[in-house]
Design a protein around this motif. Structure first.
Motif, PDB file in Angstrom:
ATOM      1  N   THR A   1      41.331  -5.511  56.665  1.00 33.52           N
ATOM      2  CA  THR A   1      39.969  -5.893  56.302  1.00 33.52           C
ATOM      3  C   THR A   1      39.523  -7.148  57.039  1.00 33.52           C
ATOM      4  O   THR A   1      38.396  -7.596  56.852  1.00 33.52           O
TER       5      THR A   1
ATOM      6  N   SER B   1      46.249  -1.557  55.183  1.00 40.62           N
ATOM      7  CA  SER B   1      47.264  -0.533  54.979  1.00 40.62           C
ATOM      8  C   SER B   1      47.954  -0.219  56.296  1.00 40.62           C
ATOM      9  O   SER B   1      47.454  -0.545  57.374  1.00 40.62           O
TER      10      SER B   1
ATOM     11  N   GLY C   1      45.291  -2.100  69.700  1.00 39.07           N
ATOM     12  CA  GLY C   1      45.396  -0.648  69.757  1.00 39.07           C
ATOM     13  C   GLY C   1      44.022  -0.068  69.494  1.00 39.07           C
ATOM     14  O   GLY C   1      43.133  -0.762  68.988  1.00 39.07           O
ATOM     15  N   TYR C   2      43.855   1.189  69.847  1.00 39.20           N
ATOM     16  CA  TYR C   2      42.564   1.818  69.572  1.00 39.20           C
ATOM     17  C   TYR C   2      42.362   1.970  68.076  1.00 39.20           C
ATOM     18  O   TYR C   2      43.209   2.528  67.388  1.00 39.20           O
ATOM     19  N   ARG C   3      41.251   1.456  67.582  1.00 43.57           N
ATOM     20  CA  ARG C   3      40.871   1.692  66.192  1.00 43.57           C
ATOM     21  C   ARG C   3      40.073   2.990  66.109  1.00 43.57           C
ATOM     22  O   ARG C   3      39.126   3.175  66.871  1.00 43.57           O
ATOM     23  N   THR C   4      40.411   3.826  65.186  1.00 37.71           N
ATOM     24  CA  THR C   4      39.618   5.014  64.916  1.00 37.71           C
ATOM     25  C   THR C   4      38.657   4.668  63.788  1.00 37.71           C
ATOM     26  O   THR C   4      39.061   4.535  62.632  1.00 37.71           O
ATOM     27  N   ILE C   5      37.409   4.474  64.151  1.00 39.46           N
ATOM     28  CA  ILE C   5      36.396   4.052  63.192  1.00 39.46           C
ATOM     29  C   ILE C   5      35.646   5.285  62.696  1.00 39.46           C
ATOM     30  O   ILE C   5      35.103   6.041  63.496  1.00 39.46           O
TER      31      ILE C   5
ATOM     32  N   TRP D   1      43.034   1.195  51.000  1.00 36.94           N
ATOM     33  CA  TRP D   1      42.339   0.641  52.165  1.00 36.94           C
ATOM     34  C   TRP D   1      42.490   1.553  53.383  1.00 36.94           C
ATOM     35  O   TRP D   1      43.599   1.947  53.739  1.00 36.94           O
TER      36      TRP D   1
ATOM     37  N   ARG E   1      50.176   2.661  62.817  1.00 33.16           N
ATOM     38  CA  ARG E   1      48.757   2.606  62.503  1.00 33.16           C
ATOM     39  C   ARG E   1      48.495   1.525  61.461  1.00 33.16           C
ATOM     40  O   ARG E   1      49.178   1.482  60.432  1.00 33.16           O
TER      41      ARG E   1
ATOM     42  N   TYR F   1      45.456  -0.795  59.378  1.00 27.11           N
ATOM     43  CA  TYR F   1      44.060  -1.033  58.971  1.00 27.11           C
ATOM     44  C   TYR F   1      44.021  -2.383  58.284  1.00 27.11           C
ATOM     45  O   TYR F   1      44.803  -2.630  57.364  1.00 27.11           O
TER      46      TYR F   1
ATOM     47  N   ASP G   1      39.113  -7.173  60.212  1.00 25.27           N
ATOM     48  CA  ASP G   1      38.184  -6.709  61.240  1.00 25.27           C
ATOM     49  C   ASP G   1      36.759  -6.736  60.672  1.00 25.27           C
ATOM     50  O   ASP G   1      36.560  -6.644  59.463  1.00 25.27           O
ATOM     51  N   ARG G   2      35.784  -6.813  61.544  1.00 27.12           N
ATOM     52  CA  ARG G   2      34.388  -6.762  61.098  1.00 27.12           C
ATOM     53  C   ARG G   2      34.139  -5.406  60.433  1.00 27.12           C
ATOM     54  O   ARG G   2      34.610  -4.382  60.926  1.00 27.12           O
ATOM     55  N   PRO G   3      33.425  -5.383  59.300  1.00 26.86           N
ATOM     56  CA  PRO G   3      33.255  -4.113  58.571  1.00 26.86           C
ATOM     57  C   PRO G   3      32.801  -2.941  59.441  1.00 26.86           C
ATOM     58  O   PRO G   3      33.308  -1.835  59.291  1.00 26.86           O
ATOM     59  N   THR G   4      31.853  -3.175  60.322  1.00 25.20           N
ATOM     60  CA  THR G   4      31.350  -2.063  61.132  1.00 25.20           C
ATOM     61  C   THR G   4      32.379  -1.522  62.110  1.00 25.20           C
ATOM     62  O   THR G   4      32.185  -0.445  62.678  1.00 25.20           O
ATOM     63  N   GLU G   5      33.464  -2.255  62.329  1.00 20.83           N
ATOM     64  CA  GLU G   5      34.494  -1.766  63.247  1.00 20.83           C
ATOM     65  C   GLU G   5      35.852  -1.623  62.582  1.00 20.83           C
ATOM     66  O   GLU G   5      36.889  -1.537  63.252  1.00 20.83           O
ATOM     67  N   GLN G   6      35.887  -1.592  61.258  1.00 26.03           N
ATOM     68  CA  GLN G   6      37.171  -1.375  60.608  1.00 26.03           C
ATOM     69  C   GLN G   6      37.624   0.068  60.805  1.00 26.03           C
ATOM     70  O   GLN G   6      36.831   0.999  60.750  1.00 26.03           O
ATOM     71  N   GLY G   7      38.900   0.223  61.054  1.00 22.40           N
ATOM     72  CA  GLY G   7      39.463   1.554  61.255  1.00 22.40           C
ATOM     73  C   GLY G   7      40.931   1.393  61.555  1.00 22.40           C
ATOM     74  O   GLY G   7      41.401   0.300  61.899  1.00 22.40           O
ATOM     75  N   TYR G   8      41.675   2.484  61.425  1.00 21.12           N
ATOM     76  CA  TYR G   8      43.100   2.400  61.745  1.00 21.12           C
ATOM     77  C   TYR G   8      43.282   2.181  63.234  1.00 21.12           C
ATOM     78  O   TYR G   8      42.760   2.937  64.055  1.00 21.12           O
ATOM     79  N   ARG G   9      44.031   1.156  63.583  1.00 21.23           N
ATOM     80  CA  ARG G   9      44.417   0.945  64.981  1.00 21.23           C
ATOM     81  C   ARG G   9      45.708   1.698  65.249  1.00 21.23           C
ATOM     82  O   ARG G   9      46.666   1.559  64.488  1.00 21.23           O
ATOM     83  N   THR G  10      45.741   2.437  66.323  1.00 24.97           N
ATOM     84  CA  THR G  10      46.972   3.066  66.758  1.00 24.97           C
ATOM     85  C   THR G  10      47.630   2.136  67.769  1.00 24.97           C
ATOM     86  O   THR G  10      47.166   2.001  68.902  1.00 24.97           O
TER      87      THR G  10
ATOM     88  N   HIS H   1      26.928   1.775  57.365  1.00 24.80           N
ATOM     89  CA  HIS H   1      26.514   0.667  58.239  1.00 24.80           C
ATOM     90  C   HIS H   1      26.356   1.079  59.702  1.00 24.80           C
ATOM     91  O   HIS H   1      26.080   0.233  60.543  1.00 24.80           O
ATOM     92  N   HIS H   2      26.548   2.346  60.003  1.00 22.49           N
ATOM     93  CA  HIS H   2      26.232   2.853  61.345  1.00 22.49           C
ATOM     94  C   HIS H   2      24.944   3.670  61.232  1.00 22.49           C
ATOM     95  O   HIS H   2      24.951   4.800  60.760  1.00 22.49           O
TER      96      HIS H   2
END
Lengths: 369, 369, 369, 369
Positions: free
Chosen positions: C284, C268, A292-296, B252, C280, C282, C286-295, A301-302
């Motif tokens: 950990t 979460s 699914g699309y991750r909302t980052i 998290w 949704r 989330y 995932d790679r830190p720079t791309e962690q985010g809630y996946r829909t 780190h960006h």
């Protein structure tokens, strides 16, 4: 110590001034900045703005800024029609130039600017600040690392609604002499992103339209609108990727939208400038049941988010992008690698815009070069 | 001309410095700002930071900043345990004080701060910057105009994840001496918003929990965590409104979440700090078939957005909130109306936090006053 | 061949009828379904609805449905106050019972229902259909697989706005005899999810409030509202997890919200029933720079989505959840494993609701058992 | 009493069967439905599916369905290449026909279908179910009422990712004989929405591309892909509106996206099929400080949502759209007004698709008629 001159102190002029004011404290690794000389349309306005923005001197004649020996870099933020004359004069006076986009309504003038920059040996860059945001930069990282595989298609939309009101009166932006319309105002921004992320556009097929055929004038009459608020373009990039670039300045509800959709062989990326502290990423490397699309949310780190805030998800603002651009400019002056649209790259963007307009006029595909 | 002293130059210290640097250019209507004296833990660090941030003088002893006759206002951004001593010394030296939140881990110390402020006749305010955002201010306008009718219920959540990793080692924030945990770190922020929008909390019923009972120490052993990363509180306001205030620093995925839900008799408002350039509003004045939450992007008509950017939807950043706060502080010093949490209001916030902790300890409802 | 009797043909009655009509075609692996007998408040209404919904027989007396020898399963969808009498009669007549939630306003009646179910040896289940959605089921899978680690905190909110209008007149749901208010209407749903995903609630601390103290009556007078539209509860689960359960039936703008937030040691999960085809997540991992809630959009690999549509992201509807529930019921009758809230589990939910009410009355924590 | 025949029982065949099963109970105002005869590729499959889906008879030869005297309406859901032959045979046998979209890969065949429909005097409609959703219907209401003023621009995108995997093998959809690619698969859907909401497309300028030039075959070789997964088209409508229609079946992350953006002189509307229970509306009639897109959840006042669920925000599913379509079909057969794409309207859609393909081949604008 770097001496700064600023020509124009409206929307973007203030934005430049804020960038010059903050860049040292934000990044730390730059020389002292001295706000030397501000020029605006007349001395009274220039004086007021110089005081507010913190410049030492002011002038009602922009040539005084360019001639000031204590000025090392000139920020050009006057209306587009003046860019060429000002930038060329500044370059010829041995100054570095930071000029707002686009270069000039007239392609020949833009060419003269690029030639002047080449001849001067000075740094000459354009204010395409959207390429500076941490999210956009991170898209660049993701593409380099091939996280979404090979990109095969892209769609870009840029929309605002400041021309959407049919009852707003006719003004200079509706005259043909101001340019094409949405192409000049907006298409250049997506093109700067395409240029920064992928390279050049090779072919274009454009359609334009006018939401409102005429508008009222001051004397109560109606006058035909000569520019186009909407432009939709099929594009092909030199690297073979196909895509679309759609812009409108009459799109009710859109305030600062610049949506990018990039489709690759192993995922996709979606970004929207209205939420530019977020980035959406889909990759096939996730387990199928959880793809699914991750909302980052942007975070330290960006790069260079962490120079502004050490905590993730707290958000940068529009003006911060200009501060980043300012930092890149200073790096370039110091001979370091920098991410910027210089006058040569800017010329390619304008070449593309003119090709789009020609494509519309002639109703056919046009090669950009 | 206003002389600024800064104590501490970490996350919030830099944030203060950026605000002091930008406030004049952004707002225009303030006096000249002089960055006079920066104090930090030692002279070497202070020197480096003074140079980067643009301060004229530096010192490894914060008392030198307080004593500096050219300093009119002292920004206190050192760790919380030092706030009371520094703020009181500055007030006693006749300086205005801008102190980061919270006031002090110990309530008696916070009371001494408030007393010192009252005795000094100087301006003494706290860095509750979330109340400054244009969206939050506009919520204030909507409430004043009764756009959602009478508010009868509110829910606030504040969550981040910097304590969420169970493998992170034990450190001072896990010791009881640092305070309660999430209550100190986070609950004060929502309370500042409640204070600014509605008034005081009268009764609380709090539960707290520890996601991880113990953590590893440097020597490879495990040590029991003494603070609570999660706190959930039932609240009643003095105006009769019921609500909840939920905070976690081990959530998290949450990076800077501060979600507010306000329910009234004719509509509701939802806000989240992670998208603080947006505001969601539902009103029953819309036609029933088209009722729905409107996502309103901040714009120049939401004060003071327009001082930063004249175009809507372009977005402010986290640091801009501190610049607004700085402007309010300067207004207050000039005797103008200002939207700020002063030491008296701050004391009420801390009183509420201590009541929450007591409620948890005793497992019952506690009256704040 | 299974014979179905339906008591009540309003909102949930029609929903049951649609489920009975579709379940065979959707799932394929169930016996023939015969819609035998529909009972409603009077014969005329029952006749009309039997014709529309496709039942062979009808009756104005629900006892005729229960007594019908060709009826194997009775769907009980009459008002809550009738559930106990009807369900017990049906069980005693040897029928399986599918009863809408909650069991009964009165706990003793609910206990009698559970006792009757135990004595009958028949299947007796409740209509907690939200636990059936593919997204919720997939949350169960993720928890089993420990994708977000150990859950340490949860928050659940359920909100609608059908009581939010202060100008709506007083009616039976405002009388104390109807129950507690939002606790009966809503809290049972989140509790069914907690029960299905985690297990039992052990302790509760509840606050309730009335957005509107009184309402107009038919004769133009005002009458005090006796029930509470809002209830906020601190909870502790038997497995040690802490959380909150917040419900309101006066939350303007919320139509069918049921938001769940689950926080674990490695991620979460967030879910909202208003977008129940999405989940949704989330993590950990995932790679830190791309962690985010996946829909995550529901898809055929989220059971049993694929029985409805073979393509992902096309979406199930509210009625489909009842069809899934119907299928589970048929599986249970056949002795197969099934995901359902039976009368015993339902009794625990109601026990919790009554404990919440008692906690509010007494202003203290209450042990559920 | 209406007798139904079904040819094909895959994805859309089951969807038709579910619609036929539910339509009476959902809408109430339709005749009894009898599932008479199911035909599929062979008798064994047909028997299994007839049993599961509840049909009385089955046949391995579709002609038996068409010839069945008890069949009044034939649902044609076999592969596209068979539509013409089956639909024409059914019409000639005096049956009403409900045929899945598109009509036929070959335009001449589609023309024969339309001619047969005209000659038959029977109802002949196509399965363009997306036009049936309450949100889309409500867009129609909003346009009729001119809530967003005069529409001047539209953008439509339809994207899925079932062709996005470069490692998936070559199959018949990659052969030129299957049609153009995304144009056949997807462009017809947006065109049905444009047809339903605005009228006809007059001119098109199309670009197509292949994300993957070749694919592996069963024998380990690579074969060139002959169809195009991506098509981007500039369009002009007969009413003068300009727009774009972009489709892709290789768009990773998109599962059932069909986004519509409509821009008018007083507002705009945004819709996405992936969240088809929502509608976003922006109007300038809101106060400027609170203008923003409203997210409207579908509800009983959006026809015919209330026939499925009497509570707002609970959500319909994909299959429900087909049930609505089925109801419209029954209305049309009874001579009532109905919202459907009949064979004549469908022919115009296919004419447009063929014009798009020609435009791509010839690299120029093409008039549809």
């Amino acid at each position: 110590m770097v001496g700064v001159g600023l020509i124009g102190s409206g929307f973007m002029g203030k934005c430049h001034a804020l960038a010059w004011t903050s860049v040292r404290a934000v990044f730390g690794d730059v020389p002292d900045i001295r706000l030397v000389h501000l020029g605006d349309a007349n001395a009274a306005l220039a004086e007021t703005r110089a005081r507010e923005l913190g410049f030492e001197r002011f002038s009602g004649d922009w040539r005084a800024v360019v001639a000031d020996p204590e000025v090392d870099i000139v920020s050009v933020t006057a209306p587009n029609g003046f860019h060429a004359e000002m930038a060329i004069a500044a370059l010829e006076a041995g100054k570095h130039v930071w000029c707002e986009k686009p270069m000039a309504p007239d392609f020949a003038a833009a060419e003269r600017m690029a030639a002047a920059a080449a001849a001067s040996g000075r740094v000459a860059v354009l204010g395409y600040n959207y390429i500076q945001s941490p999210a956009i930069r991170h898209i660049g990282v993701l593409l380099e690392e091939s996280v979404i595989g090979d990109v095969n298609h892209l769609r870009v939309e840029m929309d605002e609604d400041f021309m959407a009101d049919p009852d707003a009166p006719f003004f200079w932006k509706h005259e043909a002499s101001s340019g094409y319309g949405a192409l000049d105002d907006f298409a250049v921004h997506p093109l700067s992103l395409i240029e920064a992320l992928f390279g050049k556009v090779s072919r274009v097929m454009c359609d334009m339209s006018r939401p409102y055929a005429d508008r009222r004038t001051a004397d109560g009459a109606r006058r035909a609108v000569e520019t186009h608020d909407v432009a939709s373009t099929l594009i092909r990039l030199e690297n073979g990727v196909a895509g679309t670039l759609l812009v409108s300045r009459s799109a009710w509800g859109r305030k600062g939208r610049l949506q990018i959709q990039l489709f690759g062989s192993r995922g996709s990326i979606v970004f929207d400038q209205e939420r530019f502290n977020e980035l959406r990423l889909y990759t096939t490397s996730d387990r199928p049941t959880e793809q699914g699309y991750r909302t980052i949310l942007t975070a330290p780190h960006h790069e260079p988010y962490g120079r502004f805030v050490p905590a993730p998800g707290h958000g940068l603002g529009f003006n911060d992008l200009k501060t980043i651009e300012c930092h890149e400019l200073l790096r370039k002056i110091e001979g370091k690698p920098a991410r910027l649209i210089d006058f040569d790259a800017g010329l390619e963007i304008e070449r593309t815009v003119h090709a789009m307009a020609r494509s519309f006029d002639e109703g056919r595909w046009v090669d950009v070069r």
